[in-house]
Scaffold this motif. Structure first.
Motif, PDB file in Angstrom:
ATOM      1  N   SER A 166     -34.119  16.955  -2.816  1.00 41.03           N
ATOM      2  CA  SER A 166     -34.968  17.436  -3.650  1.00 41.03           C
ATOM      3  C   SER A 166     -35.616  18.606  -2.975  1.00 41.03           C
ATOM      4  N   ARG A 170     -29.823   7.467  -3.679  1.00 37.55           N
ATOM      5  CA  ARG A 170     -30.552   7.391  -2.517  1.00 37.55           C
ATOM      6  C   ARG A 170     -29.781   7.562  -1.381  1.00 37.55           C
ATOM      7  N   ASP A 185     -38.461   8.352  -4.444  1.00 41.55           N
ATOM      8  CA  ASP A 185     -38.083   9.791  -5.036  1.00 41.55           C
ATOM      9  C   ASP A 185     -36.906   9.477  -5.830  1.00 41.55           C
ATOM     10  N   TYR A 216     -37.028  10.695  -9.864  1.00 40.12           N
ATOM     11  CA  TYR A 216     -35.831  11.346 -10.593  1.00 40.12           C
ATOM     12  C   TYR A 216     -35.235  10.597 -11.667  1.00 40.12           C
ATOM     13  N   LEU A 242     -31.522  11.611  -2.537  1.00 35.51           N
ATOM     14  CA  LEU A 242     -32.954  11.282  -2.544  1.00 35.51           C
ATOM     15  C   LEU A 242     -33.132  10.575  -1.288  1.00 35.51           C
TER      16      LEU A 242
END
Ligand code: APR
Length: 192
Positions: free
Chosen positions: A129, A18, A173, A177, A168
């Motif tokens: 993304s 992240r 998200d 993933y 991400l």
């Protein structure tokens, strides 16, 4: 859920994390660009803001020279003030319900970026993304396509890269993933 997941594919580190694409210390960051390579919003706006006028000028020069990008294509420029050395700009597909070749175009966008990076001797690359913001591609659908395309490329080019990183922007998200990676089917035929 942890903020970072790491695995290995054919000699390349594959990292899901992240974070913010503009602060990554990799050889190249990928821009989820528009066909005109103008700053726009989202990832592209943030990359152009952080990269500064040198990056925006370089992107405009590429656009003038070769015309607009089609979905799935990629080009490379210097990175201006970013920590990364280069920016690889690619255009993902706009989501139109999933039956208009979106998955193929999305996979092609990832492959084009990886091929350019290898061609330019770069060893690490960070992706956002692609297509799952303004372009409306549902992230649950995009994640397996993105990861499948990267896994296929890395298996076809073992050791060509040290690291491929997905950056991400949200916990959700990243979790999507991560789940997609765990559930990624082995292809019955080679992925293309
Ligand atoms: N770092 C990482 N991810 C980010 C960042 C950032 N700084 N900013 C946004 N994101 C995430 C979004 O939350 C989304 O999940 O990146 C994903 C892609 O979003 P977009 O940037 O909207 O990209 P895309 O859907 O491919 O749309 C491209 O947007 O800005 C315009 O000019 C661009 O027209 C093009 C379109």
């Amino acid at each position: 859920m942890s903020e970072r997941f790491e695995t290995e594919v054919a000699g390349t580190r594959l990292v899901l994390v992240r974070g913010d694409i503009t602060t990554q210390d990799v050889d190249a960051v990928v821009n989820a660009a528009n066909p005109q390579l103008t700053p726009g919003g989202g990832v592209s706006g943030a990359i152009h803001r952080a990269g500064g006028p040198e990056l925006t000028r370089a992107a405009a020069a590429v656009r003038r020279e070769r015309g607009p990008l089609s979905p799935g294509e990629a080009v490379i420029t210097p990175a201006g003030n970013l920590r990364a050395r280069r920016v690889v700009h690619t255009v993902g597909p706009i989501w139109r319900g999933g039956r208009h070749g979106e998955a193929e175009l999305l996979a092609r966008a990832y492959r084009s970026c990886l091929a350019l990076a290898v061609e330019h001797g770069l060893r690490s690359i960070a992706f956002p993304s692609i297509s799952t913001g303004v372009y409306g591609y549902p992230v649950e659908e995009a994640a397996p396509v993105a990861l499948g395309a990267v896994r296929w490329f890395l298996r076809e080019h073992p050791g060509a890269l040290d690291e491929v990183r997905f950056v991400l922007f949200s916990d959700g998200d990243l979790a999507t993933y991560r789940r997609a990676w765990e559930g990624l089917p082995e292809p019955a035929v080679p992925e293309r």
